[in-house]
Every structure is written in C-alpha cells, then in structure tokens.
Write a protein that holds these residues in place. Structure first.
Motif, PDB file in Angstrom:
ATOM      1  N   HIS A 117       0.854  -1.190   0.000  1.00 11.49           N
ATOM      2  CA  HIS A 117       0.000   0.000   0.000  1.00 11.49           C
ATOM      3  C   HIS A 117       0.885   1.233   0.000  1.00 11.49           C
ATOM      4  O   HIS A 117       2.086   1.163   0.250  1.00 11.49           O
ATOM      5  CB  HIS A 117      -0.949   0.003   1.202  1.00 11.49           C
ATOM      6  CG  HIS A 117      -0.245   0.073   2.521  1.00 11.49           C
ATOM      7  ND1 HIS A 117       0.108   1.265   3.113  1.00 11.49           N
ATOM      8  CD2 HIS A 117       0.166  -0.901   3.352  1.00 11.49           C
ATOM      9  CE1 HIS A 117       0.715   1.016   4.258  1.00 11.49           C
ATOM     10  NE2 HIS A 117       0.762  -0.286   4.429  1.00 11.49           N
ATOM     11  N   ASP A 118       0.300   2.391  -0.340  1.00 12.02           N
ATOM     12  CA  ASP A 118       1.116   3.565  -0.608  1.00 12.02           C
ATOM     13  C   ASP A 118       1.154   4.569   0.536  1.00 12.02           C
ATOM     14  O   ASP A 118       1.620   5.693   0.353  1.00 12.02           O
ATOM     15  CB  ASP A 118       0.620   4.270  -1.876  1.00 12.02           C
ATOM     16  CG  ASP A 118      -0.858   4.656  -1.793  1.00 12.02           C
ATOM     17  OD1 ASP A 118      -1.473   4.408  -0.740  1.00 12.02           O
ATOM     18  OD2 ASP A 118      -1.372   5.200  -2.776  1.00 12.02           O
ATOM     19  N   ALA A 119       0.694   4.207   1.723  1.00  8.21           N
ATOM     20  CA  ALA A 119       0.819   5.116   2.863  1.00  8.21           C
ATOM     21  C   ALA A 119       2.304   5.291   3.166  1.00  8.21           C
ATOM     22  O   ALA A 119       3.017   4.314   3.355  1.00  8.21           O
ATOM     23  CB  ALA A 119       0.089   4.562   4.087  1.00  8.21           C
ATOM     24  N   PRO A 120       2.800   6.523   3.186  1.00  9.89           N
ATOM     25  CA  PRO A 120       4.230   6.748   3.417  1.00  9.89           C
ATOM     26  C   PRO A 120       4.701   6.128   4.723  1.00  9.89           C
ATOM     27  O   PRO A 120       3.978   6.123   5.726  1.00  9.89           O
ATOM     28  CB  PRO A 120       4.342   8.277   3.460  1.00  9.89           C
ATOM     29  CG  PRO A 120       3.155   8.766   2.690  1.00  9.89           C
ATOM     30  CD  PRO A 120       2.058   7.783   2.974  1.00  9.89           C
ATOM     31  N   LEU A 121       5.923   5.600   4.700  1.00  8.25           N
ATOM     32  CA  LEU A 121       6.508   4.946   5.867  1.00  8.25           C
ATOM     33  C   LEU A 121       7.838   5.606   6.198  1.00  8.25           C
ATOM     34  O   LEU A 121       8.685   5.803   5.317  1.00  8.25           O
ATOM     35  CB  LEU A 121       6.728   3.458   5.584  1.00  8.25           C
ATOM     36  CG  LEU A 121       7.557   2.679   6.608  1.00  8.25           C
ATOM     37  CD1 LEU A 121       6.849   2.628   7.960  1.00  8.25           C
ATOM     38  CD2 LEU A 121       7.865   1.276   6.094  1.00  8.25           C
ATOM     39  N   VAL A 122       8.025   5.946   7.470  1.00  7.38           N
ATOM     40  CA  VAL A 122       9.306   6.448   7.966  1.00  7.38           C
ATOM     41  C   VAL A 122       9.772   5.521   9.075  1.00  7.38           C
ATOM     42  O   VAL A 122       9.031   5.277  10.028  1.00  7.38           O
ATOM     43  CB  VAL A 122       9.189   7.896   8.505  1.00  7.38           C
ATOM     44  CG1 VAL A 122      10.515   8.344   9.117  1.00  7.38           C
ATOM     45  CG2 VAL A 122       8.758   8.850   7.393  1.00  7.38           C
ATOM     46  N   LEU A 123      10.976   4.989   8.942  1.00  6.96           N
ATOM     47  CA  LEU A 123      11.542   4.091   9.932  1.00  6.96           C
ATOM     48  C   LEU A 123      12.429   4.865  10.904  1.00  6.96           C
ATOM     49  O   LEU A 123      13.157   5.779  10.495  1.00  6.96           O
ATOM     50  CB  LEU A 123      12.380   3.004   9.247  1.00  6.96           C
ATOM     51  CG  LEU A 123      11.621   2.030   8.331  1.00  6.96           C
ATOM     52  CD1 LEU A 123      12.607   1.183   7.537  1.00  6.96           C
ATOM     53  CD2 LEU A 123      10.688   1.145   9.142  1.00  6.96           C
ATOM     54  N   TYR A 144      18.470  -1.291   7.032  1.00  5.58           N
ATOM     55  CA  TYR A 144      17.502  -2.034   6.220  1.00  5.58           C
ATOM     56  C   TYR A 144      17.847  -2.025   4.736  1.00  5.58           C
ATOM     57  O   TYR A 144      17.510  -2.949   4.019  1.00  5.58           O
ATOM     58  CB  TYR A 144      16.092  -1.471   6.436  1.00  5.58           C
ATOM     59  CG  TYR A 144      15.525  -1.832   7.794  1.00  5.58           C
ATOM     60  CD1 TYR A 144      14.857  -3.027   7.994  1.00  5.58           C
ATOM     61  CD2 TYR A 144      15.694  -0.980   8.882  1.00  5.58           C
ATOM     62  CE1 TYR A 144      14.357  -3.385   9.236  1.00  5.58           C
ATOM     63  CE2 TYR A 144      15.195  -1.323  10.135  1.00  5.58           C
ATOM     64  CZ  TYR A 144      14.536  -2.520  10.305  1.00  5.58           C
ATOM     65  OH  TYR A 144      14.053  -2.869  11.540  1.00  5.58           O
ATOM     66  N   GLY A 145      18.467  -0.972   4.257  1.00  8.49           N
ATOM     67  CA  GLY A 145      18.842  -0.924   2.852  1.00  8.49           C
ATOM     68  C   GLY A 145      17.654  -0.943   1.911  1.00  8.49           C
ATOM     69  O   GLY A 145      17.746  -1.483   0.799  1.00  8.49           O
ATOM     70  N   LEU A 146      16.533  -0.375   2.332  1.00  7.84           N
ATOM     71  CA  LEU A 146      15.313  -0.353   1.519  1.00  7.84           C
ATOM     72  C   LEU A 146      14.918   1.090   1.210  1.00  7.84           C
ATOM     73  O   LEU A 146      15.332   2.020   1.907  1.00  7.84           O
ATOM     74  CB  LEU A 146      14.177  -1.064   2.279  1.00  7.84           C
ATOM     75  CG  LEU A 146      14.402  -2.551   2.561  1.00  7.84           C
ATOM     76  CD1 LEU A 146      13.283  -3.087   3.447  1.00  7.84           C
ATOM     77  CD2 LEU A 146      14.455  -3.347   1.260  1.00  7.84           C
ATOM     78  N   PRO A 147      14.123   1.302   0.155  1.00  6.88           N
ATOM     79  CA  PRO A 147      13.780   2.665  -0.271  1.00  6.88           C
ATOM     80  C   PRO A 147      12.711   3.333   0.594  1.00  6.88           C
ATOM     81  O   PRO A 147      11.667   3.765   0.102  1.00  6.88           O
ATOM     82  CB  PRO A 147      13.285   2.460  -1.709  1.00  6.88           C
ATOM     83  CG  PRO A 147      12.688   1.092  -1.700  1.00  6.88           C
ATOM     84  CD  PRO A 147      13.585   0.287  -0.776  1.00  6.88           C
ATOM     85  N   TYR A 148      12.958   3.389   1.893  1.00  7.56           N
ATOM     86  CA  TYR A 148      12.070   4.110   2.805  1.00  7.56           C
ATOM     87  C   TYR A 148      12.898   5.125   3.585  1.00  7.56           C
ATOM     88  O   TYR A 148      14.078   4.880   3.880  1.00  7.56           O
ATOM     89  CB  TYR A 148      11.387   3.143   3.789  1.00  7.56           C
ATOM     90  CG  TYR A 148      10.445   2.161   3.142  1.00  7.56           C
ATOM     91  CD1 TYR A 148       9.236   2.588   2.608  1.00  7.56           C
ATOM     92  CD2 TYR A 148      10.781   0.813   3.052  1.00  7.56           C
ATOM     93  CE1 TYR A 148       8.371   1.686   2.003  1.00  7.56           C
ATOM     94  CE2 TYR A 148       9.916  -0.095   2.450  1.00  7.56           C
ATOM     95  CZ  TYR A 148       8.719   0.349   1.919  1.00  7.56           C
ATOM     96  OH  TYR A 148       7.876  -0.540   1.311  1.00  7.56           O
ATOM     97  N   ASP A 149      12.284   6.245   3.895  1.00  5.89           N
ATOM     98  CA  ASP A 149      12.977   7.217   4.734  1.00  5.89           C
ATOM     99  C   ASP A 149      13.313   6.566   6.067  1.00  5.89           C
ATOM    100  O   ASP A 149      12.480   5.891   6.674  1.00  5.89           O
ATOM    101  CB  ASP A 149      12.097   8.450   4.964  1.00  5.89           C
ATOM    102  CG  ASP A 149      11.936   9.283   3.700  1.00  5.89           C
ATOM    103  OD1 ASP A 149      12.897   9.322   2.911  1.00  5.89           O
ATOM    104  OD2 ASP A 149      10.869   9.880   3.507  1.00  5.89           O
ATOM    105  N   HIS A 150      14.538   6.775   6.510  1.00  7.15           N
ATOM    106  CA  HIS A 150      15.011   6.116   7.724  1.00  7.15           C
ATOM    107  C   HIS A 150      15.823   7.118   8.534  1.00  7.15           C
ATOM    108  O   HIS A 150      16.822   7.665   8.056  1.00  7.15           O
ATOM    109  CB  HIS A 150      15.876   4.911   7.357  1.00  7.15           C
ATOM    110  CG  HIS A 150      16.314   4.104   8.534  1.00  7.15           C
ATOM    111  ND1 HIS A 150      17.204   3.054   8.439  1.00  7.15           N
ATOM    112  CD2 HIS A 150      16.003   4.182   9.849  1.00  7.15           C
ATOM    113  CE1 HIS A 150      17.417   2.524   9.631  1.00  7.15           C
ATOM    114  NE2 HIS A 150      16.698   3.199  10.510  1.00  7.15           N
TER     115      HIS A 150
END
Length: 227
Positions: A137-143, A149-155
């Motif tokens: 789903h497209d709800a933005p995620l911030v870790l 994690y090496g994934l395309p999410y803001d961290h």
C-alpha cells in the motif's frame, strides 16, 4: 449551532473565499484583511472543520506512530515530540504499541490500518528487511532506529560509531582508562550494537588503550532489566 465560513464572511463583510484564504493561511492576503477576518473569527468563535478539510484533500488527517513500549522514557518523549509536530499541521497522531514483537511490527508495517492513516512512523526492534518487501500500500513509511535495512524508505538514525566514540571520549576525559561495553548483541548481523562496539574499540585504540573482548558484555535486549 456551529459557526460556518459564511457566517464569518457576513460578519466581516468579505467573501467566503477571503475567509477561506485566511483560515488556510494563504500568503496573498493583506495584513489589514487578515486582521479583519481574524477579528470576526474570534468574535463568533469559529472553529475549522478539520475532518471536512482533510476529506476535500483526500486525507484522513491521522498519522500513526508505532513504538515498542510507551513506558520507556525515550519512546514517551518521542511520542510527545511527534504529537506536537503533527499538531502544527492539523494532524492527529494514532499511537500503537508493538511490544517489540516481530509479528506485531509486520502487521503494523503492512498497513492493517492503512485506510485510516495518511502515513506511518515505525520504530521497529525485531522487524527484518524482508518483512517490508511485500508492502503493498502507498501510505508513506518512515523508519526510526539504528538497524540497517537498505530499503527505499525514509530512515532516521544516528551515527552509531561516532556516538560510541563520543561516549568513550567523555569517559577518557574524566580520567577513566578501563571502559567496558555493556549491551552487545551477537544474535543478528544488522544490529546497531555492532557499530557501537566498533566505535568503542576505535576510540580506545586511538587513545593507545587495549580493547579486549573480555570487556564486551552481551545482553538479550536494551531495557532496564537487561542493563
């Protein structure tokens, strides 16, 4: 009865659009007009309908914050900061408590509340990178937190090596020379404790002091009981 934009406009002698521009803080409103409309708002006690505003923008006006435990002073302070920042943008924060359990963190990250939130801030403990690969789903995620994690999410994280070196340097400046490291974890590769041990060792080595493995104590976690 509730006060509407139309009521404010009639009271101020301006158009509904002008009142809307003031309420939404548009820049192209003269100071005199803003003062006039704000005076009418204050006199009538007008309060914006945030639910309707968010619906018009295709949003819910809610963001979620999921943390391992609310009883921890760090996470309590974090929650307070997020709530204060969200309020500045007319957002409400939905707090979630995962207990640091992987299955609960997966459930939260996969968006079981996606329909009622505009975004998720997640501070995971046990979540693995592969757990986020199937996020659909497209709800933005911030870790948040120090795991890699090496994934395309803001961290958002800190420089663990530099932080550990700063802590060791502080103790060295106090005249200490035999400095132990408490809190190493050896059960997983992408643990921030590995970076912190590296920083501990690097600063001791730079000071010409030994950094024996005997001074590194492993723990099962980082809570009060483990300490």
């Amino acid at each position: 009865m509730s006060v509407s934009l139309k009521d404010v406009a009639e009271h101020a002698g301006v158009s509904i659009k002008t009142v809307s521009n003031v309420v939404n803080n548009y820049r192209h409103v003269t100071p005199a007009m803003r003062t006039k409309v704000q005076h009418a708002i204050d006199e009538l006690g007008y309060r914006p309908n945030l639910t309707a505003r968010h619906l018009r923008k295709g949003r819910t006006g809610i963001i979620a914050l999921a943390v391992p435990e609310l009883g921890n002073p760090y996470f309590a302070e974090l929650a307070g900061a997020v709530i204060d920042a969200a309020a500045e943008h007319d957002y409400t924060v939905l707090l979630d408590h995962t207990s640091g359990r992987r299955e609960q963190e997966i459930l939260v990250s996969q968006g079981f509340r996606a329909r009622v939130i505009d975004g998720l801030i997640l501070s995971p403990i046990e979540l693995e990178p592969e757990d986020l690969l199937g996020r659909d789903h497209d709800a933005p995620l911030v870790l948040l937190g120090e795991r890699e994690y090496g994934l395309p999410y803001d961290h958002i994280a800190i420089d663990n090596v530099a932080a550990a070196r700063a802590a060791v340097r502080h103790l060295l400046d106090l005249g200490r020379s035999r400095i132990a490291f408490l809190g190493a974890r050896t059960d997983r590769v992408n643990e921030p404790s590995h970076l912190r041990v590296d920083g501990w060792r690097a600063e001791l080595t730079a000071a010409g002091l030994p950094a024996p493995d005997a001074l590194v104590a492993a723990t099962g976690g980082w809570d009060h009981a483990d300490g």
